[in-house]
Structures are given as structure tokens and as C-alpha cells.
Design a protein around this motif. Structure first.
Motif, PDB file in Angstrom:
ATOM      1  N   GLU A  52       0.824  -1.206   0.000  1.00 38.89           N
ATOM      2  CA  GLU A  52       0.000   0.000   0.000  1.00 38.89           C
ATOM      3  C   GLU A  52       0.862   1.262   0.000  1.00 38.89           C
ATOM      4  OE1 GLU A  52      -3.478   2.173   2.670  1.00 38.89           O
ATOM      5  OE2 GLU A  52      -3.010   0.071   3.032  1.00 38.89           O
ATOM      6  N   GLY A  53       1.903   1.275   0.801  1.00 35.27           N
ATOM      7  CA  GLY A  53       2.801   2.429   0.855  1.00 35.27           C
ATOM      8  C   GLY A  53       3.550   2.631  -0.451  1.00 35.27           C
ATOM      9  N   ARG A  54       3.949   1.548  -1.079  1.00 34.35           N
ATOM     10  CA  ARG A  54       4.646   1.637  -2.368  1.00 34.35           C
ATOM     11  C   ARG A  54       3.714   2.212  -3.438  1.00 34.35           C
ATOM     12  NH1 ARG A  54       8.513  -3.766  -2.759  1.00 34.35           N
ATOM     13  NH2 ARG A  54       9.640  -3.325  -0.825  1.00 34.35           N
ATOM     14  N   ILE A  55       2.473   1.737  -3.441  1.00 36.96           N
ATOM     15  CA  ILE A  55       1.482   2.240  -4.404  1.00 36.96           C
ATOM     16  C   ILE A  55       1.238   3.718  -4.180  1.00 36.96           C
ATOM     17  CG2 ILE A  55      -0.971   2.122  -5.050  1.00 36.96           C
ATOM     18  CD1 ILE A  55      -0.727  -0.964  -4.646  1.00 36.96           C
ATOM     19  N   ASN A  56       1.029   4.110  -2.928  1.00 34.14           N
ATOM     20  CA  ASN A  56       0.787   5.528  -2.629  1.00 34.14           C
ATOM     21  C   ASN A  56       1.978   6.398  -3.020  1.00 34.14           C
ATOM     22  OD1 ASN A  56      -1.822   5.170  -1.653  1.00 34.14           O
ATOM     23  ND2 ASN A  56      -1.124   4.797   0.434  1.00 34.14           N
ATOM     24  N   ALA A  57       3.193   5.912  -2.772  1.00 30.61           N
ATOM     25  CA  ALA A  57       4.388   6.678  -3.140  1.00 30.61           C
ATOM     26  C   ALA A  57       4.473   6.838  -4.658  1.00 30.61           C
ATOM     27  CB  ALA A  57       5.640   6.001  -2.597  1.00 30.61           C
TER      28      ALA A  57
END
Length: 94
Positions: A52-57
Motif C-alpha cells: 500500500e505504501g509503495r502504491i501511494n508513493a
């Protein structure tokens, strides 16, 4: 609506890669989970981020990159357009 799946992450990673950017996952103190090395067309994401954090970044960083849509395949172009429109709408609200 973006789904937080590995498939979505793979599609997002393809956008900068198809335009000649090198996408790397490394350790480091990244304020927002990523940094851009402009002169070398390298995007570095914090390797400790979950999917999720990778996608948001990536959603945050892709509109900042110099993306040539002519280099993208149809799926990547559609996703890039969707992300760019959301980024533009977010700037209008600010």
C-alpha cells in the motif's frame, strides 16, 4: 478507485520503467518514502514500505516525472492518465 494489490503495484512500476527510469528499492531516511535522482532518471523507493505504501508513493511521484506517454503501452497510458487527472484535481483543491 485504486486497489492495493501486487498487480496494481506492478502496473504502476511499469510506467516510469517504460520511460527509461530505473526503479530501485533501497534503505534510507526518505521523508515520504521515495526520492528522485533527476540527472540519472532513477526513482528510489523505501524498501521497507508495504504494498500500500509503495502504491501511494508511486501515485504521488509519477505525476512529477517527465513521462513521455508515447513510450507507454495502452494499459500504462490509461493508468498514467487516471493518476495525472487525480493529481491535477488535488492541486485544484489546494
Amino acid at each position: 478507485m485504486i486497489k492495493y494489490t501486487q498487480n496494481t503495484l506492478d502496473k504502476l512500476e511499469a510506467i516510469p520503467e517504460q520511460c527509461g527510469y530505473i526503479l530501485r528499492y533501497e534503505r534510507g531516511n526518505f521523508q515520504s518514502g521515495y526520492c528522485i535522482l533527476d540527472n540519472k532518471k532513477v526513482v528510489v523507493l523505501n524498501k521497507f514500505l508495504q504494498t500500500e505504501g509503495r502504491i501511494n508513493a508511486l501515485i504521488e511521484i509519477i505525476p512529477q516525472l517527465n513521462i513521455d506517454t508515447e513510450m507507454l503501452d495502452d494499459n500504462a497510458k490509461k493508468l498514467f492518465t487516471e493518476i495525472s487527472e487525480k493529481a491535477d484535481a488535488g492541486e485544484d483543491e489546494a
